[in-house]
Write a protein that holds these residues in place. Structure first.
Motif, PDB file in Angstrom:
ATOM      1  N   VAL A  80     -12.767   2.076  11.026  1.00 24.01           N
ATOM      2  CA  VAL A  80     -11.676   1.614  10.170  1.00 24.01           C
ATOM      3  C   VAL A  80     -10.966   2.838   9.615  1.00 24.01           C
ATOM      4  O   VAL A  80     -11.603   3.734   9.065  1.00 24.01           O
ATOM      5  CB  VAL A  80     -12.193   0.748   8.998  1.00 24.01           C
ATOM      6  CG1 VAL A  80     -11.036   0.300   8.119  1.00 24.01           C
ATOM      7  CG2 VAL A  80     -12.983  -0.445   9.519  1.00 24.01           C
ATOM      8  N   THR A  81      -9.664   2.866   9.784  1.00 21.51           N
ATOM      9  CA  THR A  81      -8.839   3.945   9.236  1.00 21.51           C
ATOM     10  C   THR A  81      -7.973   3.361   8.133  1.00 21.51           C
ATOM     11  O   THR A  81      -7.362   2.309   8.313  1.00 21.51           O
ATOM     12  CB  THR A  81      -7.934   4.549  10.331  1.00 21.51           C
ATOM     13  OG1 THR A  81      -8.750   5.022  11.392  1.00 21.51           O
ATOM     14  CG2 THR A  81      -7.103   5.697   9.783  1.00 21.51           C
ATOM     15  N   ILE A  82      -7.955   4.046   7.000  1.00 20.96           N
ATOM     16  CA  ILE A  82      -7.094   3.643   5.897  1.00 20.96           C
ATOM     17  C   ILE A  82      -5.948   4.639   5.835  1.00 20.96           C
ATOM     18  O   ILE A  82      -6.172   5.833   5.632  1.00 20.96           O
ATOM     19  CB  ILE A  82      -7.860   3.635   4.558  1.00 20.96           C
ATOM     20  CG1 ILE A  82      -9.066   2.710   4.651  1.00 20.96           C
ATOM     21  CG2 ILE A  82      -6.926   3.229   3.426  1.00 20.96           C
ATOM     22  CD1 ILE A  82      -9.988   2.795   3.464  1.00 20.96           C
ATOM     23  N   LYS A  83      -4.744   4.148   6.032  1.00 20.70           N
ATOM     24  CA  LYS A  83      -3.577   5.029   6.033  1.00 20.70           C
ATOM     25  C   LYS A  83      -2.744   4.750   4.786  1.00 20.70           C
ATOM     26  O   LYS A  83      -2.254   3.636   4.592  1.00 20.70           O
ATOM     27  CB  LYS A  83      -2.737   4.793   7.287  1.00 20.70           C
ATOM     28  CG  LYS A  83      -1.571   5.743   7.425  1.00 20.70           C
ATOM     29  CD  LYS A  83      -0.855   5.519   8.737  1.00 20.70           C
ATOM     30  CE  LYS A  83       0.346   6.440   8.834  1.00 20.70           C
ATOM     31  NZ  LYS A  83       1.135   6.167  10.044  1.00 20.70           N
ATOM     32  N   ILE A  84      -2.620   5.782   3.926  1.00 23.51           N
ATOM     33  CA  ILE A  84      -1.785   5.680   2.739  1.00 23.51           C
ATOM     34  C   ILE A  84      -0.915   6.925   2.649  1.00 23.51           C
ATOM     35  O   ILE A  84      -1.202   7.953   3.257  1.00 23.51           O
ATOM     36  CB  ILE A  84      -2.615   5.505   1.440  1.00 23.51           C
ATOM     37  CG1 ILE A  84      -3.577   6.668   1.244  1.00 23.51           C
ATOM     38  CG2 ILE A  84      -3.342   4.182   1.448  1.00 23.51           C
ATOM     39  CD1 ILE A  84      -4.308   6.622  -0.079  1.00 23.51           C
ATOM     40  N   ARG A  85       0.142   6.814   1.885  1.00 26.15           N
ATOM     41  CA  ARG A  85       1.075   7.927   1.700  1.00 26.15           C
ATOM     42  C   ARG A  85       0.468   8.926   0.730  1.00 26.15           C
ATOM     43  O   ARG A  85      -0.164   8.561  -0.260  1.00 26.15           O
ATOM     44  CB  ARG A  85       2.390   7.371   1.172  1.00 26.15           C
ATOM     45  CG  ARG A  85       3.484   8.377   1.026  1.00 26.15           C
ATOM     46  CD  ARG A  85       4.780   7.719   0.617  1.00 26.15           C
ATOM     47  NE  ARG A  85       4.601   7.034  -0.659  1.00 26.15           N
ATOM     48  CZ  ARG A  85       5.145   5.866  -0.952  1.00 26.15           C
ATOM     49  NH1 ARG A  85       5.881   5.223  -0.090  1.00 26.15           N
ATOM     50  NH2 ARG A  85       4.952   5.320  -2.131  1.00 26.15           N
ATOM     51  N   LYS A  86       0.663  10.197   1.011  1.00 27.62           N
ATOM     52  CA  LYS A  86       0.180  11.242   0.117  1.00 27.62           C
ATOM     53  C   LYS A  86       1.062  11.303  -1.125  1.00 27.62           C
ATOM     54  O   LYS A  86       2.275  11.313  -1.031  1.00 27.62           O
ATOM     55  CB  LYS A  86       0.194  12.599   0.810  1.00 27.62           C
ATOM     56  CG  LYS A  86      -0.315  13.715  -0.059  1.00 27.62           C
ATOM     57  CD  LYS A  86      -0.283  15.041   0.641  1.00 27.62           C
ATOM     58  CE  LYS A  86      -0.749  16.116  -0.327  1.00 27.62           C
ATOM     59  NZ  LYS A  86      -0.679  17.435   0.263  1.00 27.62           N
ATOM     60  N   VAL A  87       0.417  11.352  -2.267  1.00 32.48           N
ATOM     61  CA  VAL A  87       1.136  11.489  -3.526  1.00 32.48           C
ATOM     62  C   VAL A  87       1.279  12.972  -3.794  1.00 32.48           C
ATOM     63  O   VAL A  87       0.293  13.708  -3.763  1.00 32.48           O
ATOM     64  CB  VAL A  87       0.369  10.797  -4.670  1.00 32.48           C
ATOM     65  CG1 VAL A  87       1.061  11.012  -5.996  1.00 32.48           C
ATOM     66  CG2 VAL A  87       0.192   9.325  -4.373  1.00 32.48           C
ATOM     67  N   PRO A  88       2.488  13.459  -4.039  1.00 30.71           N
ATOM     68  CA  PRO A  88       2.676  14.892  -4.284  1.00 30.71           C
ATOM     69  C   PRO A  88       1.897  15.350  -5.516  1.00 30.71           C
ATOM     70  O   PRO A  88       1.746  14.603  -6.486  1.00 30.71           O
ATOM     71  CB  PRO A  88       4.174  15.051  -4.527  1.00 30.71           C
ATOM     72  CG  PRO A  88       4.806  13.748  -4.218  1.00 30.71           C
ATOM     73  CD  PRO A  88       3.732  12.707  -4.130  1.00 30.71           C
TER      74      PRO A  88
END
Length: 57
Positions: free
Chosen positions: A44-52
């Motif tokens: 399972v891969t969890i893909k989220i946007r990086k928070v600066p």
């Protein structure tokens, strides 16, 4: 003196609900992605946007 408190346990979230919430927050390109092979298991891969990073202050 002992301090007593009650902690409410949250109900577990089914994977589909987690996926939907990630997509609501980050867009359709993000969420849970599964890859399963018989006899090998499931990844399972969890893909989220990086928070600066925010400067300390």
């Amino acid at each position: 003196m002992a301090i007593r408190y009650r902690r409410q346990l949250r109900q577990p979230q089914p994977p589909l609900e987690v996926h939907k919430r990630l997509q609501m927050n980050y867009g359709d390109d993000y969420g849970l992605h599964y890859k399963s092979e018989p006899g090998e298991g499931t990844h399972v891969t969890i893909k989220i946007r990086k928070v600066p990073d925010q400067p300390a202050g």
